[in-house]
Design a protein around this motif. Sequence first.
Motif: not given
Length: 274
Positions: A160-171, A173-187
């Motif tokens: 679900e986290q992965q799906a929400r990250f993808v949703s933020r990337l494509e939105d 109005m919510r793109r600002w919520k996605l940071s490099p630290t967020d992406v790193e949390s996947i790894l």
Amino acid sequence: MSKKSSRKSSVKRLDKKLYKEELERLQIELVEMQRWVASAGARVLVIFEGRDAAGKGGAIKRVTEYLNPRHARVVALTKPSKRERGQWYYQRYIEHLPAKGEIVLMDRSWYNRAGVEHVMGYCSDEEYQTFLRQTPILEQLLIEDGIILIKYWFSVSDEEQQARFVSRLEDPMRRWKLSPTDVESILRWEDYSRAKDAMFAATDTPGSPWWVVESDDKRSARLNSISHLLSRIPYERLEPEQISIPDRPKADDYDRPPIDKFNFVPDIAAELGK
């Protein structure tokens, strides 16, 4: 099964109509609760923690949506300044604690040290161990001083986290919520899991427990956390101040300035229907 997660994200969304009806009821109760907090001079501190994209911000927004901002504040601090890095770690958070009659909701808190700072190597191991030792003491002092302290951990599955990250990337109005630290949390999913387990082991105390909110379904998570929050505050219903709205008096001899003397914003709304 993947070692990443012991549960799969088969999200069944709560019916939207049921959600809105219950949310409205709970938000009315929140207003009642805030009236008591202001009247009684209570101090309420609510900490929202959890993985990135777990739904903390959405829950906070629903809590505060109809509250009086004079008595309710959201604290979401940015990274510490050079001066703040030279302070006692908790110092910049303490200045935001609630005064009498206030509700403070922290969108992340001093627990940054047990999570992102520890996992990403932003603090030393000595600083981390000191944090785990000092935090229960600090929180007990706050509680002994009369602060109502409530801590929530929003739990989201990796899928679900992965799906929400993808949703933020494509939105946009919510793109600002996605940071490099967020992406790193996947790894670093397992590193964050270990850090959360260690944090709970040290700071989930009888006097200041952690309350876990399952948040794969955001609607359910919001209702569950608000309902629980209300149950943890011993508020009483107070009769609202009686207010009567008078009849508007008849106009006197006041003459308004000519309308062309004012600057009006362009009425783009009027063009939408054309």
